[in-house]
Design a protein around this motif. Structure first.
Motif, PDB file in Angstrom:
ATOM      1  N   VAL A  93    -108.779 108.732  50.030  1.00  0.00           N
ATOM      2  CA  VAL A  93    -107.326 108.666  50.180  1.00  0.00           C
ATOM      3  C   VAL A  93    -106.745 107.669  49.173  1.00  0.00           C
ATOM      4  O   VAL A  93    -107.408 106.681  48.803  1.00  0.00           O
ATOM      5  CB  VAL A  93    -106.942 108.266  51.625  1.00  0.00           C
ATOM      6  N   THR A  94    -105.541 107.951  48.714  1.00  0.00           N
ATOM      7  CA  THR A  94    -104.809 107.040  47.826  1.00  0.00           C
ATOM      8  C   THR A  94    -103.439 106.750  48.420  1.00  0.00           C
ATOM      9  O   THR A  94    -102.692 107.684  48.740  1.00  0.00           O
ATOM     10  CB  THR A  94    -104.642 107.643  46.425  1.00  0.00           C
ATOM     11  N   LEU A  95    -103.144 105.480  48.582  1.00  0.00           N
ATOM     12  CA  LEU A  95    -101.850 105.045  49.094  1.00  0.00           C
ATOM     13  C   LEU A  95    -101.100 104.334  47.965  1.00  0.00           C
ATOM     14  O   LEU A  95    -101.717 103.665  47.126  1.00  0.00           O
ATOM     15  CB  LEU A  95    -102.032 104.082  50.277  1.00  0.00           C
ATOM     16  N   ARG A  96     -99.752 104.441  47.984  1.00  0.00           N
ATOM     17  CA  ARG A  96     -98.961 103.913  46.885  1.00  0.00           C
ATOM     18  C   ARG A  96     -97.927 102.908  47.350  1.00  0.00           C
ATOM     19  O   ARG A  96     -97.421 102.998  48.471  1.00  0.00           O
ATOM     20  CB  ARG A  96     -98.300 105.065  46.126  1.00  0.00           C
ATOM     21  N   CYS A  97     -97.606 101.981  46.450  1.00  0.00           N
ATOM     22  CA  CYS A  97     -96.677 100.905  46.780  1.00  0.00           C
ATOM     23  C   CYS A  97     -95.845 100.543  45.568  1.00  0.00           C
ATOM     24  O   CYS A  97     -96.382 100.374  44.453  1.00  0.00           O
ATOM     25  CB  CYS A  97     -97.465  99.687  47.256  1.00  0.00           C
ATOM     26  N   SER A  98     -94.537 100.404  45.768  1.00  0.00           N
ATOM     27  CA  SER A  98     -93.659  99.869  44.725  1.00  0.00           C
ATOM     28  C   SER A  98     -93.111  98.541  45.205  1.00  0.00           C
ATOM     29  O   SER A  98     -92.516  98.471  46.287  1.00  0.00           O
ATOM     30  CB  SER A  98     -92.494 100.834  44.442  1.00  0.00           C
ATOM     31  N   PRO A  99     -93.290  97.475  44.442  1.00  0.00           N
ATOM     32  CA  PRO A  99     -92.873  96.147  44.912  1.00  0.00           C
ATOM     33  C   PRO A  99     -91.362  95.954  44.850  1.00  0.00           C
ATOM     34  O   PRO A  99     -90.643  96.734  44.215  1.00  0.00           O
ATOM     35  CB  PRO A  99     -93.575  95.202  43.937  1.00  0.00           C
ATOM     36  N   LYS A 100     -90.920  94.911  45.508  1.00  0.00           N
ATOM     37  CA  LYS A 100     -89.523  94.489  45.433  1.00  0.00           C
ATOM     38  C   LYS A 100     -89.212  94.112  43.996  1.00  0.00           C
ATOM     39  O   LYS A 100     -90.061  93.570  43.281  1.00  0.00           O
ATOM     40  CB  LYS A 100     -89.351  93.295  46.365  1.00  0.00           C
ATOM     41  N   SER A 101     -87.970  94.396  43.581  1.00  0.00           N
ATOM     42  CA  SER A 101     -87.564  94.093  42.212  1.00  0.00           C
ATOM     43  C   SER A 101     -87.774  92.621  41.898  1.00  0.00           C
ATOM     44  O   SER A 101     -87.391  91.741  42.675  1.00  0.00           O
ATOM     45  CB  SER A 101     -86.079  94.456  42.045  1.00  0.00           C
ATOM     46  N   GLY A 102     -88.399  92.342  40.762  1.00  0.00           N
ATOM     47  CA  GLY A 102     -88.635  90.958  40.343  1.00  0.00           C
ATOM     48  C   GLY A 102     -89.958  90.379  40.810  1.00  0.00           C
ATOM     49  O   GLY A 102     -90.329  89.279  40.395  1.00  0.00           O
ATOM     50  N   HIS A 103     -90.661  91.117  41.670  1.00  0.00           N
ATOM     51  CA  HIS A 103     -91.957  90.634  42.164  1.00  0.00           C
ATOM     52  C   HIS A 103     -93.080  91.192  41.309  1.00  0.00           C
ATOM     53  O   HIS A 103     -93.109  92.384  40.991  1.00  0.00           O
ATOM     54  CB  HIS A 103     -92.167  91.063  43.616  1.00  0.00           C
ATOM     55  N   ASP A 104     -94.060  90.317  40.972  1.00  0.00           N
ATOM     56  CA  ASP A 104     -95.140  90.742  40.090  1.00  0.00           C
ATOM     57  C   ASP A 104     -96.501  90.773  40.777  1.00  0.00           C
ATOM     58  O   ASP A 104     -97.494  91.157  40.162  1.00  0.00           O
ATOM     59  CB  ASP A 104     -95.211  89.820  38.870  1.00  0.00           C
ATOM     60  N   THR A 105     -96.545  90.369  42.029  1.00  0.00           N
ATOM     61  CA  THR A 105     -97.815  90.278  42.754  1.00  0.00           C
ATOM     62  C   THR A 105     -97.770  91.218  43.960  1.00  0.00           C
ATOM     63  O   THR A 105     -96.786  91.226  44.700  1.00  0.00           O
ATOM     64  CB  THR A 105     -98.059  88.843  43.232  1.00  0.00           C
ATOM     65  N   VAL A 106     -98.820  92.003  44.114  1.00  0.00           N
ATOM     66  CA  VAL A 106     -98.891  92.959  45.228  1.00  0.00           C
ATOM     67  C   VAL A 106    -100.163  92.702  46.038  1.00  0.00           C
ATOM     68  O   VAL A 106    -101.248  92.576  45.473  1.00  0.00           O
ATOM     69  CB  VAL A 106     -98.892  94.414  44.712  1.00  0.00           C
ATOM     70  N   SER A 107    -100.003  92.612  47.346  1.00  0.00           N
ATOM     71  CA  SER A 107    -101.134  92.429  48.255  1.00  0.00           C
ATOM     72  C   SER A 107    -101.185  93.605  49.221  1.00  0.00           C
ATOM     73  O   SER A 107    -100.146  94.154  49.588  1.00  0.00           O
ATOM     74  CB  SER A 107    -100.988  91.131  49.052  1.00  0.00           C
ATOM     75  N   TRP A 108    -102.386  93.953  49.645  1.00  0.00           N
ATOM     76  CA  TRP A 108    -102.579  95.023  50.613  1.00  0.00           C
ATOM     77  C   TRP A 108    -103.217  94.452  51.882  1.00  0.00           C
ATOM     78  O   TRP A 108    -104.130  93.600  51.806  1.00  0.00           O
ATOM     79  CB  TRP A 108    -103.485  96.109  50.036  1.00  0.00           C
ATOM     80  N   TYR A 109    -102.743  94.943  53.024  1.00  0.00           N
ATOM     81  CA  TYR A 109    -103.253  94.510  54.314  1.00  0.00           C
ATOM     82  C   TYR A 109    -103.548  95.739  55.169  1.00  0.00           C
ATOM     83  O   TYR A 109    -102.868  96.761  55.067  1.00  0.00           O
ATOM     84  CB  TYR A 109    -102.238  93.639  55.055  1.00  0.00           C
ATOM     85  N   GLN A 110    -104.529  95.589  56.054  1.00  0.00           N
ATOM     86  CA  GLN A 110    -104.836  96.623  57.041  1.00  0.00           C
ATOM     87  C   GLN A 110    -104.493  96.070  58.425  1.00  0.00           C
ATOM     88  O   GLN A 110    -104.921  94.965  58.770  1.00  0.00           O
ATOM     89  CB  GLN A 110    -106.332  96.972  56.992  1.00  0.00           C
ATOM     90  N   GLN A 111    -103.709  96.825  59.197  1.00  0.00           N
ATOM     91  CA  GLN A 111    -103.389  96.393  60.552  1.00  0.00           C
ATOM     92  C   GLN A 111    -103.918  97.408  61.549  1.00  0.00           C
ATOM     93  O   GLN A 111    -103.377  98.515  61.670  1.00  0.00           O
ATOM     94  CB  GLN A 111    -101.891  96.200  60.749  1.00  0.00           C
ATOM     95  N   ALA A 112    -104.961  97.032  62.262  1.00  0.00           N
ATOM     96  CA  ALA A 112    -105.491  97.870  63.336  1.00  0.00           C
ATOM     97  C   ALA A 112    -104.626  97.678  64.574  1.00  0.00           C
ATOM     98  O   ALA A 112    -103.893  96.693  64.695  1.00  0.00           O
ATOM     99  CB  ALA A 112    -106.936  97.488  63.625  1.00  0.00           C
ATOM    100  N   LEU A 113    -104.729  98.612  65.500  1.00  0.00           N
ATOM    101  CA  LEU A 113    -103.910  98.570  66.717  1.00  0.00           C
ATOM    102  C   LEU A 113    -104.158  97.294  67.508  1.00  0.00           C
ATOM    103  O   LEU A 113    -105.308  96.919  67.756  1.00  0.00           O
ATOM    104  CB  LEU A 113    -104.262  99.789  67.576  1.00  0.00           C
ATOM    105  N   GLY A 114    -103.082  96.594  67.845  1.00  0.00           N
ATOM    106  CA  GLY A 114    -103.195  95.393  68.652  1.00  0.00           C
ATOM    107  C   GLY A 114    -103.652  94.159  67.902  1.00  0.00           C
ATOM    108  O   GLY A 114    -103.916  93.114  68.506  1.00  0.00           O
TER     109      GLY A 114
END
Lengths: 110, 113
Positions: free
Chosen positions: A19-40
């Motif tokens: 699977v491939t997931l995509r993200c566009s950052p907020k304008s002016g931001h140069d750093t992108v982090s990814w997090y996984q949130q499991a239920l609860g």
């Protein structure tokens, strides 16, 4: 000013697929982090990209990989999906101490 | 190994009263703390933060207190409003700007009209 955007919103995959997931950052931001949130649970840090390089990585296997493009947008790739990969995947962008999150992609692995 | 702990899973408060959400941490290297609010089907929204060199930070109805010796922080919401009903996450980081965030499990706040 658009905030952090992510696509797709929802995704259903079968065990073993990729699977491939995509993200566009907020304008002016140069750093992108990814997090996984499991239920609860709270979000868990996967990795962070800056200047198209992986700068930090959390405790996730190599099946999780990513990429950042010159326009700062980013992709998260997960190979050989497991049932346990079902979660909300959050992208956050930053240019300082505070990180700003997108709405997330809900991945279901069956 | 939970480095950021939110031990109370839920809190119910009457509208207009004070909400106090607590958070404990174990890693003494944490130097920046943040609170996020999350509604269902949305990503976490940044609320307020505090550096370890301060013991209090205030922004409107929201105040965060930090007690470094106890490794404890709390978020006060005064007065509480029904729109504050959400899941609140405490997060911490170390190593300066853009560092990874370590989150607690969250507290569900319900504000009763």
């Amino acid at each position: 000013d658009a905030g952090v955007t992510q696509s797709p919103t929802h995704l259903i995959k079968t065990r073993g697929q990729q699977v491939t997931l995509r993200c566009s950052p907020k304008s002016g931001h140069d750093t992108v982090s990814w997090y996984q949130q499991a239920l609860g649970q709270g979000p868990q840090f996967i990795f962070q990209y800056y200047e198209e390089e992986e700068r930090q990585r959390g405790n996730f296997p190599d099946r999780f990989s990513g990429h950042q493009f010159p326009n700062y947008s980013s992709e998260l790739n997960v190979n050989a999906l497991l049932l346990g990969d079902s979660a909300l995947y959050l992208c956050a962008s930053s240019w300082g101490y505070e990180q700003y999150f997108g709405p997330g992609t809900r991945l279901t692995v069956t | 190994d939970q480095q950021v702990k939110q031990n109370s899973p839920s809190l119910s408060v009457q509208e207009g009263r004070i909400s106090i959400l607590n958070c404990d941490y174990t890693n003494s290297m944490f130097d920046y703390f943040l609170w996020y609010k999350k509604y269902p089907a949305e990503g976490p929204t940044f609320l307020i933060s505090i550096s370890s060199i301060k013991d209090k930070n205030e922004d409107g109805r929201f105040t965060v207190f930090l007690n470094k010796s106890a490794k404890h922080l709390s978020l006060h919401i005064v007065p509480s409003q029904p729109g504050d009903s959400a899941v609140y996450f405490c997060a911490a980081s170390t190593g300066g700007a853009n560092s990874k965030l370590t989150f607690g499990k969250g507290i569900t706040l319900s504000v009763r009209p």
